[in-house]
Design a protein around this motif. Sequence first.
Motif, PDB file in Angstrom:
ATOM      1  N   GLY A   1      84.272 -68.017 156.063  1.00 41.61           N
ATOM      2  CA  GLY A   1      83.591 -67.904 154.773  1.00 41.61           C
ATOM      3  C   GLY A   1      84.022 -66.610 154.105  1.00 41.61           C
ATOM      4  O   GLY A   1      85.202 -66.359 153.922  1.00 41.61           O
ATOM      5  N   SER A   2      83.061 -65.752 153.789  1.00 42.46           N
ATOM      6  CA  SER A   2      83.390 -64.457 153.188  1.00 42.46           C
ATOM      7  C   SER A   2      83.288 -63.319 154.202  1.00 42.46           C
ATOM      8  O   SER A   2      83.425 -62.156 153.842  1.00 42.46           O
ATOM      9  N   LYS A   3      83.050 -63.651 155.435  1.00 42.53           N
ATOM     10  CA  LYS A   3      82.859 -62.660 156.497  1.00 42.53           C
ATOM     11  C   LYS A   3      84.154 -62.433 157.274  1.00 42.53           C
ATOM     12  O   LYS A   3      84.776 -63.377 157.752  1.00 42.53           O
ATOM     13  N   THR A   4      84.563 -61.176 157.400  1.00 41.35           N
ATOM     14  CA  THR A   4      85.753 -60.827 158.166  1.00 41.35           C
ATOM     15  C   THR A   4      85.382 -60.723 159.638  1.00 41.35           C
ATOM     16  O   THR A   4      84.485 -59.967 160.012  1.00 41.35           O
ATOM     17  N   LEU A   5      86.070 -61.506 160.480  1.00 38.17           N
ATOM     18  CA  LEU A   5      85.814 -61.487 161.916  1.00 38.17           C
ATOM     19  C   LEU A   5      86.716 -60.500 162.646  1.00 38.17           C
ATOM     20  O   LEU A   5      86.295 -59.834 163.586  1.00 38.17           O
ATOM     21  N   LEU A   6      87.963 -60.424 162.189  1.00 40.86           N
ATOM     22  CA  LEU A   6      88.971 -59.695 162.943  1.00 40.86           C
ATOM     23  C   LEU A   6      90.132 -59.365 162.015  1.00 40.86           C
ATOM     24  O   LEU A   6      90.475 -60.165 161.144  1.00 40.86           O
ATOM     25  N   VAL A   7      90.733 -58.190 162.209  1.00 38.90           N
ATOM     26  CA  VAL A   7      91.940 -57.814 161.474  1.00 38.90           C
ATOM     27  C   VAL A   7      92.998 -57.437 162.503  1.00 38.90           C
ATOM     28  O   VAL A   7      92.748 -56.596 163.370  1.00 38.90           O
TER      29      VAL A   7
ATOM     30  N   GLY B   1      80.242 -60.670 164.763  1.00 44.10           N
ATOM     31  CA  GLY B   1      80.987 -61.898 164.507  1.00 44.10           C
ATOM     32  C   GLY B   1      80.181 -63.147 164.769  1.00 44.10           C
ATOM     33  O   GLY B   1      80.646 -64.252 164.536  1.00 44.10           O
ATOM     34  N   GLY B   2      78.964 -62.983 165.299  1.00 41.33           N
ATOM     35  CA  GLY B   2      78.124 -64.140 165.604  1.00 41.33           C
ATOM     36  C   GLY B   2      78.733 -64.990 166.704  1.00 41.33           C
ATOM     37  O   GLY B   2      79.336 -64.474 167.648  1.00 41.33           O
ATOM     38  N   ASP B   3      78.596 -66.302 166.578  1.00 41.77           N
ATOM     39  CA  ASP B   3      79.112 -67.201 167.612  1.00 41.77           C
ATOM     40  C   ASP B   3      80.633 -67.334 167.558  1.00 41.77           C
ATOM     41  O   ASP B   3      81.240 -67.874 168.470  1.00 41.77           O
TER      42      ASP B   3
END
Length: 151
Positions: A83-89, A125-127
């Motif tokens: 979505g609009s959430k960054t999990l990892l770079v 990052g949630g699930d």
Amino acid sequence: MKTVVLALLLGLPTIAAATPPPGTHGQPAPAPEPMKRFVWRDEAAGYTFVAPPRWAGKVRAVPLESAELSRSGATTGVRFMAGSKTLLVLLATDESRMQALTATGGSELSRHGDHVVAVKTAEDGGDLALTNEELASAVQWDGGANGTVSR
């Protein structure tokens, strides 16, 4: 006798064609399965990032723009977003620029020859967050065996 044999020979192809083999006709084709793996390839750095199946269809890869790359000191990079959430770079560079990556908050994830991959993870990052084991085995370098990581 010859007439009976001739009649049997002529009638055999029509009998065989009339009964299709069981299970091959009248059944719908199997439904296509959704992608079960998430794979992203960095051609310039020479590695492939393989995430767990729970990322498939939920996470997208967004390449970093040149301004972001120059600020971080990386030569290539990608942001993984749900979505609009960054999990990892993920940021990749050569060994001579590694100091710049760690100074901007990245931590070394993997190294192979002169190439280094650093990672910046999201706070929550949630699930979809990767465990340390998943993250450690996610980078597969060209020429390396599957499941092995160079450090």
